[in-house]
Design a protein around this motif. Structure first.
Motif, PDB file in Angstrom:
ATOM      1  N   SER A  45      37.750 -24.135 -24.813  1.00 52.39           N
ATOM      2  CA  SER A  45      36.355 -24.564 -24.881  1.00 52.39           C
ATOM      3  C   SER A  45      35.918 -24.983 -23.479  1.00 52.39           C
ATOM      4  N   ILE A  46      34.686 -25.362 -23.333  1.00 54.89           N
ATOM      5  CA  ILE A  46      34.204 -25.832 -22.030  1.00 54.89           C
ATOM      6  C   ILE A  46      34.975 -27.074 -21.605  1.00 54.89           C
ATOM      7  N   ASP A  47      35.178 -28.012 -22.535  1.00 55.21           N
ATOM      8  CA  ASP A  47      35.894 -29.250 -22.223  1.00 55.21           C
ATOM      9  C   ASP A  47      37.399 -29.044 -22.076  1.00 55.21           C
ATOM     10  N   LYS A  48      37.936 -28.111 -22.842  1.00 57.83           N
ATOM     11  CA  LYS A  48      39.375 -27.847 -22.824  1.00 57.83           C
ATOM     12  C   LYS A  48      39.594 -26.335 -22.742  1.00 57.83           C
ATOM     13  N   PRO A  49      39.517 -25.789 -21.519  1.00 47.18           N
ATOM     14  CA  PRO A  49      39.692 -24.342 -21.379  1.00 47.18           C
ATOM     15  C   PRO A  49      41.144 -23.912 -21.598  1.00 47.18           C
ATOM     16  N   VAL A  50      41.318 -22.615 -21.825  1.00 48.55           N
ATOM     17  CA  VAL A  50      42.664 -22.050 -21.914  1.00 48.55           C
ATOM     18  C   VAL A  50      43.424 -22.463 -20.650  1.00 48.55           C
ATOM     19  N   GLY A  51      44.647 -22.908 -20.827  1.00 49.14           N
ATOM     20  CA  GLY A  51      45.473 -23.382 -19.719  1.00 49.14           C
ATOM     21  C   GLY A  51      45.540 -24.898 -19.627  1.00 49.14           C
ATOM     22  N   THR A  52      44.715 -25.593 -20.420  1.00 52.07           N
ATOM     23  CA  THR A  52      44.762 -27.054 -20.475  1.00 52.07           C
ATOM     24  C   THR A  52      46.059 -27.466 -21.159  1.00 52.07           C
ATOM     25  N   VAL A  53      46.845 -28.299 -20.490  1.00 53.42           N
ATOM     26  CA  VAL A  53      48.137 -28.742 -21.024  1.00 53.42           C
ATOM     27  C   VAL A  53      48.348 -30.211 -20.685  1.00 53.42           C
ATOM     28  N   TYR A  54      48.915 -30.943 -21.649  1.00 56.22           N
ATOM     29  CA  TYR A  54      49.341 -32.325 -21.439  1.00 56.22           C
ATOM     30  C   TYR A  54      50.840 -32.393 -21.705  1.00 56.22           C
ATOM     31  N   ILE A  55      51.560 -33.023 -20.773  1.00 54.62           N
ATOM     32  CA  ILE A  55      53.004 -33.221 -20.927  1.00 54.62           C
ATOM     33  C   ILE A  55      53.263 -34.715 -20.796  1.00 54.62           C
TER      34      ILE A  55
END
Length: 160
Positions: free
Chosen positions: A112-122
């Motif tokens: 999405s605009i706020d969370k594009p593809v490639g957004t990751v949290y570790i």
């Protein structure tokens, strides 16, 4: 035999954990078990790797980690909050020294605009401390998953 960079990194991190007598557990979402599989490529890893959950579905995050429906409703499955609760939950469930939580969007859909593809949290839960990092990876689905594993292993090595 061609050994990948991630497998080499897994060997180094395994040696660090083994030297300190530490164990690790994983709760993975976007990597779909690739982190545990990469770590398991190291011979003798059973003395370090306690367990791994692939908590792809939200119900799995809720049932196997500390993620709650309220957190999912407020922040989403791909968030700092969810990653932290995944890490603390898998650590508590396993009794490991370190719990690792990974959540993100590997694509190609789901961004999405706020969370594009490639957004990751570790996130890493170590005793009473929790560390969480946010990344924006690029590439296709497999490349994003590999980058996530590489970064998780790198940060795990720094945590030890």
């Amino acid at each position: 035999m061609n050994i990948s960079t991630n497998e080499k990194l897994a060997r180094v991190v395994a040696q660090l954990l083994r030297a300190k007598g530490m164990k690790v557990s994983f709760a993975e979402s976007c990597t779909g078990g690739l982190l545990a599989a990469t770590f398991a490529s190291v011979s003798g890893i059973s003395d370090i790797l306690d367990l791994s959950f692939v908590t792809y579905a939200n119900w799995a995050k809720i049932n196997y980690t500390n993620v709650t429906q309220d957190i999912l409703d407020e922040f989403g499955a791909v968030s700092e909050h969810t990653a932290v609760l995944m890490a603390s939950g898998v650590r508590e469930r396993s009794g490991s020294n370190i719990g690792v939580g990974v959540t993100g969007i590997a694509g190609p859909e789901g961004g999405s605009i706020d969370k594009p593809v490639g957004t990751v949290y570790i996130a890493f839960a170590i005793e009473e401390d929790t560390i969480v990092e946010h990344f924006n990876f690029s590439g296709d689905r497999n490349e994003i998953r590999k980058q996530t594993v590489r970064q998780a292993l790198t940060l795990l090595g720094e945590c030890v």
